[in-house]
Design a protein around this motif. Structure first.
Motif, PDB file in Angstrom:
ATOM      1  N   LYS A 105       8.131  -2.401   1.376  1.00 30.75           N
ATOM      2  CA  LYS A 105       9.143  -1.940   2.550  1.00 30.75           C
ATOM      3  C   LYS A 105      10.145  -0.903   1.937  1.00 30.75           C
ATOM      4  N   GLU A 107       9.320   0.851  -0.838  1.00 25.86           N
ATOM      5  CA  GLU A 107       8.667   1.928  -1.217  1.00 25.86           C
ATOM      6  C   GLU A 107       8.335   2.950   0.046  1.00 25.86           C
ATOM      7  N   ARG A 108       8.270   2.284   1.154  1.00 22.02           N
ATOM      8  CA  ARG A 108       8.019   3.123   2.421  1.00 22.02           C
ATOM      9  C   ARG A 108       9.076   3.873   2.973  1.00 22.02           C
ATOM     10  N   GLU A 109      10.289   2.877   3.068  1.00 25.76           N
ATOM     11  CA  GLU A 109      11.497   3.517   3.528  1.00 25.76           C
ATOM     12  C   GLU A 109      12.411   4.326   2.749  1.00 25.76           C
ATOM     13  N   ALA A 112       9.365   6.925  -0.471  1.00 28.03           N
ATOM     14  CA  ALA A 112       8.560   7.874   0.007  1.00 28.03           C
ATOM     15  C   ALA A 112       9.118   9.195   0.095  1.00 28.03           C
TER      16      ALA A 112
END
Length: 226
Positions: A105, A107-109, A112
């Protein structure tokens, strides 16, 4: 001698390095950029992702372990000294939940569009900057820090009274964003105090000494009393 295929500013790689250091396990560090066609990385991990641990366990033989959570759990089982998982099943489940939280989570929000846009893109020779995405990442960072603050209101560490793998995972992810000055520490004093307690540990110091060429760290980055 065990070997870790990694990148210095990859958060999962940092987590594994912290686990190794906390357990007093030496490892040869080999930088393996996933964006390059590296046969050794492909041979060790067909997914071509880092980190990958190459180890000769006490039981014999040689193995390649990935991704980061699998490495951490492998090290817990193969080298039980200085355990980083709680003794209870409920405690271990909570640690795994929070490690997943940061590995997926956060990492993605956040990563990234913040640290990977600034650090990984530069290392790979790409220029990437999307202001709208950057602002969204900064807003997501505050949301995540607010959640960590909530956890720390009634806990000394993220999962209770002892430091666990969850703390190392969270600190690893925050550290790469701190390198680019993207963590608003002043707004979250509980998180700042918690991070400082991990940052001061000997295991963390090699991470703080690393730099990205052409991208200087803020003055507080390596300051143990920031």
């Amino acid at each position: 001698m065990r070997t870790l295929l990694h990148m210095p500013f990859d958060p999962p790689s940092r987590m594994v390095r912290l686990v190794l250091a906390e357990k007093g396990l030496a490892a040869r560090l080999v930088e393996s950029p996933p964006w390059k066609d590296d046969p050794s990385l492909a041979a060790a991990n067909p997914a071509r992702s880092i980190p990958v641990l190459l180890d000769a366990p006490p039981t014999g033989g040689e193995i390649a372990v990935s991704p980061a959570l699998a490495i951490a759990e492998y090290l817990e089982e193969a080298y039980p000294v200085s355990p980083l998982l709680p003794a209870t099943s409920a405690g271990r489940a909570e640690v795994r939940r929070l490690v997943w939280w940061f590995e997926m989570k956060f990492e993605r929000e956040v990563n990234a569009v913040l640290s990977r846009q600034r650090i990984d893109a530069r290392l790979a020779g790409r220029l990437q900057y999307d202001r709208a995405a950057w602002l969204a990442g900064c807003e997501a960072m505050r949301w995540h820090l607010d959640y960590v603050s909530w956890l720390l209101e009634n806990r000394a560490w993220l999962v209770g009274e002892k430091m666990t793998l969850a703390d190392l995972a969270a600190a690893a992810h925050l550290s790469v964003n701190d390198y680019i000055g993207a963590v608003p520490w002043a707004e979250f004093p509980l998180v700042k105090d918690w991070y400082q307690s991990i940052k001061c540990r000997p295991a963390f110091r090699p991470l703080l000494a690393e730099r990205v060429e052409g991208l200087p760290a803020p003055s507080h980055y390596a300051d143990l009393d920031f």
